[in-house]
Design a protein around this motif. Structure first.
Motif, PDB file in Angstrom:
ATOM      1  N   ALA A   1      32.013  48.388 -43.195  1.00 51.85           N
ATOM      2  CA  ALA A   1      31.313  49.178 -44.217  1.00 51.85           C
ATOM      3  C   ALA A   1      32.324  49.626 -45.264  1.00 51.85           C
ATOM      4  O   ALA A   1      33.486  49.847 -44.947  1.00 51.85           O
ATOM      5  CB  ALA A   1      30.633  50.390 -43.605  1.00 51.85           C
TER       6      ALA A   1
ATOM      7  N   THR B   1      27.112  54.782 -39.951  1.00 51.61           N
ATOM      8  CA  THR B   1      27.001  55.436 -41.240  1.00 51.61           C
ATOM      9  C   THR B   1      28.402  55.763 -41.755  1.00 51.61           C
ATOM     10  O   THR B   1      29.178  56.430 -41.060  1.00 51.61           O
ATOM     11  CB  THR B   1      26.187  56.738 -41.150  1.00 51.61           C
ATOM     12  OG1 THR B   1      24.879  56.444 -40.652  1.00 51.61           O
ATOM     13  CG2 THR B   1      26.061  57.385 -42.531  1.00 51.61           C
TER      14      THR B   1
ATOM     15  N   THR C   1      27.397  52.404 -50.942  1.00 52.77           N
ATOM     16  CA  THR C   1      27.839  51.842 -49.667  1.00 52.77           C
ATOM     17  C   THR C   1      27.405  50.395 -49.479  1.00 52.77           C
ATOM     18  O   THR C   1      26.410  49.938 -50.049  1.00 52.77           O
ATOM     19  CB  THR C   1      27.282  52.664 -48.490  1.00 52.77           C
ATOM     20  OG1 THR C   1      25.852  52.682 -48.556  1.00 52.77           O
ATOM     21  CG2 THR C   1      27.802  54.092 -48.529  1.00 52.77           C
TER      22      THR C   1
ATOM     23  N   LYS D   1      23.989  47.764 -39.553  1.00 51.38           N
ATOM     24  CA  LYS D   1      22.983  48.499 -40.325  1.00 51.38           C
ATOM     25  C   LYS D   1      22.026  49.236 -39.392  1.00 51.38           C
ATOM     26  O   LYS D   1      21.521  48.674 -38.429  1.00 51.38           O
ATOM     27  CB  LYS D   1      22.214  47.548 -41.229  1.00 51.38           C
ATOM     28  CG  LYS D   1      23.021  47.047 -42.414  1.00 51.38           C
ATOM     29  CD  LYS D   1      22.194  46.088 -43.274  1.00 51.38           C
ATOM     30  CE  LYS D   1      23.010  45.584 -44.457  1.00 51.38           C
ATOM     31  NZ  LYS D   1      22.247  44.603 -45.281  1.00 51.38           N
ATOM     32  N   GLY D   2      21.774  50.500 -39.704  1.00 54.90           N
ATOM     33  CA  GLY D   2      20.891  51.309 -38.887  1.00 54.90           C
ATOM     34  C   GLY D   2      21.581  51.976 -37.715  1.00 54.90           C
ATOM     35  O   GLY D   2      20.993  52.845 -37.059  1.00 54.90           O
ATOM     36  N   ARG D   3      22.823  51.589 -37.422  1.00 50.37           N
ATOM     37  CA  ARG D   3      23.572  52.191 -36.309  1.00 50.37           C
ATOM     38  C   ARG D   3      24.808  52.945 -36.789  1.00 50.37           C
ATOM     39  O   ARG D   3      25.161  53.977 -36.224  1.00 50.37           O
ATOM     40  CB  ARG D   3      24.019  51.111 -35.322  1.00 50.37           C
ATOM     41  CG  ARG D   3      22.879  50.331 -34.699  1.00 50.37           C
ATOM     42  CD  ARG D   3      23.382  49.430 -33.570  1.00 50.37           C
ATOM     43  NE  ARG D   3      24.348  48.422 -34.043  1.00 50.37           N
ATOM     44  CZ  ARG D   3      25.580  48.283 -33.544  1.00 50.37           C
ATOM     45  NH1 ARG D   3      25.999  49.073 -32.586  1.00 50.37           N
ATOM     46  NH2 ARG D   3      26.388  47.343 -34.019  1.00 50.37           N
TER      47      ARG D   3
ATOM     48  N   TYR E   1      27.180  47.665 -45.982  1.00 48.70           N
ATOM     49  CA  TYR E   1      27.326  47.498 -44.531  1.00 48.70           C
ATOM     50  C   TYR E   1      27.169  46.036 -44.152  1.00 48.70           C
ATOM     51  O   TYR E   1      26.351  45.317 -44.740  1.00 48.70           O
ATOM     52  CB  TYR E   1      26.245  48.284 -43.778  1.00 48.70           C
ATOM     53  CG  TYR E   1      26.325  49.777 -43.911  1.00 48.70           C
ATOM     54  CD1 TYR E   1      25.631  50.454 -44.913  1.00 48.70           C
ATOM     55  CD2 TYR E   1      27.085  50.539 -43.018  1.00 48.70           C
ATOM     56  CE1 TYR E   1      25.696  51.832 -45.029  1.00 48.70           C
ATOM     57  CE2 TYR E   1      27.153  51.915 -43.122  1.00 48.70           C
ATOM     58  CZ  TYR E   1      26.460  52.551 -44.130  1.00 48.70           C
ATOM     59  OH  TYR E   1      26.525  53.920 -44.232  1.00 48.70           O
ATOM     60  N   THR E   2      27.895  45.618 -43.143  1.00 53.67           N
ATOM     61  CA  THR E   2      27.622  44.311 -42.582  1.00 53.67           C
ATOM     62  C   THR E   2      26.319  44.405 -41.794  1.00 53.67           C
ATOM     63  O   THR E   2      25.961  45.472 -41.256  1.00 53.67           O
ATOM     64  CB  THR E   2      28.785  43.842 -41.682  1.00 53.67           C
ATOM     65  OG1 THR E   2      28.615  42.464 -41.387  1.00 53.67           O
ATOM     66  CG2 THR E   2      28.866  44.640 -40.390  1.00 53.67           C
ATOM     67  N   ASP E   3      25.592  43.286 -41.721  1.00 53.22           N
ATOM     68  CA  ASP E   3      24.245  43.318 -41.140  1.00 53.22           C
ATOM     69  C   ASP E   3      24.218  43.841 -39.705  1.00 53.22           C
ATOM     70  O   ASP E   3      23.285  44.543 -39.306  1.00 53.22           O
ATOM     71  CB  ASP E   3      23.628  41.910 -41.176  1.00 53.22           C
ATOM     72  CG  ASP E   3      23.184  41.517 -42.576  1.00 53.22           C
ATOM     73  OD1 ASP E   3      22.923  40.320 -42.788  1.00 53.22           O
ATOM     74  OD2 ASP E   3      23.103  42.400 -43.453  1.00 53.22           O
TER      75      ASP E   3
END
Length: 119
Positions: free
Chosen positions: A49, A68, A57, A64-66, A59-61
């Protein structure tokens, strides 16, 4: 020159959380991007990230969602909150700072901090 000091790595069980910190000092340009990269054994170093001073920002896939990423521009510090950690997140995590000048970029790396996800 820029110095980057990382902290917060360790051993955590699958599903757990960790928070990494990276404090930058030295000659930090007004236009810069900071980020986290990781390198697992036998693999290439990869982006996790990044965050600009304006808090834009990327993020690498796989995170994402985990994960921050956030930053405190007063303290020149970035953070990586990592939740729902999985064994495949095991790696050495490196902090990186890119200073952007006129037609130039200067890149600095931290020494790395180990993150191990295992039961």
């Amino acid at each position: 020159q820029v110095q980057l000091v990382e902290s917060g790595g360790g051993l955590v069980q699958p599903g757990g959380s960790l928070r990494l910190s990276c404090a930058a000092s030295g000659s930090i340009f007004s236009i810069n991007t900071m980020g986290w990269y990781r390198q697992a054994p036998g693999k290439e170093r990869e982006l996790v990230a990044t965050i600009t001073r304006a808090s834009s920002t990327i993020y690498t896939d796989s995170v994402k969602g985990r994960f921050t990423i956030s930053r405190d521009n007063v303290k020149n510090t970035i953070y990586l909150q990592m939740n729902s950690l999985q064994p495949e997140d095991t790696a050495v995590y490196y902090c990186r700072l890119d200073n952007f000048g006129i037609n130039s970029r200067y890149t600095y790396w931290g020494q790395g901090t180990q993150v191990t996800v295992s039961s």
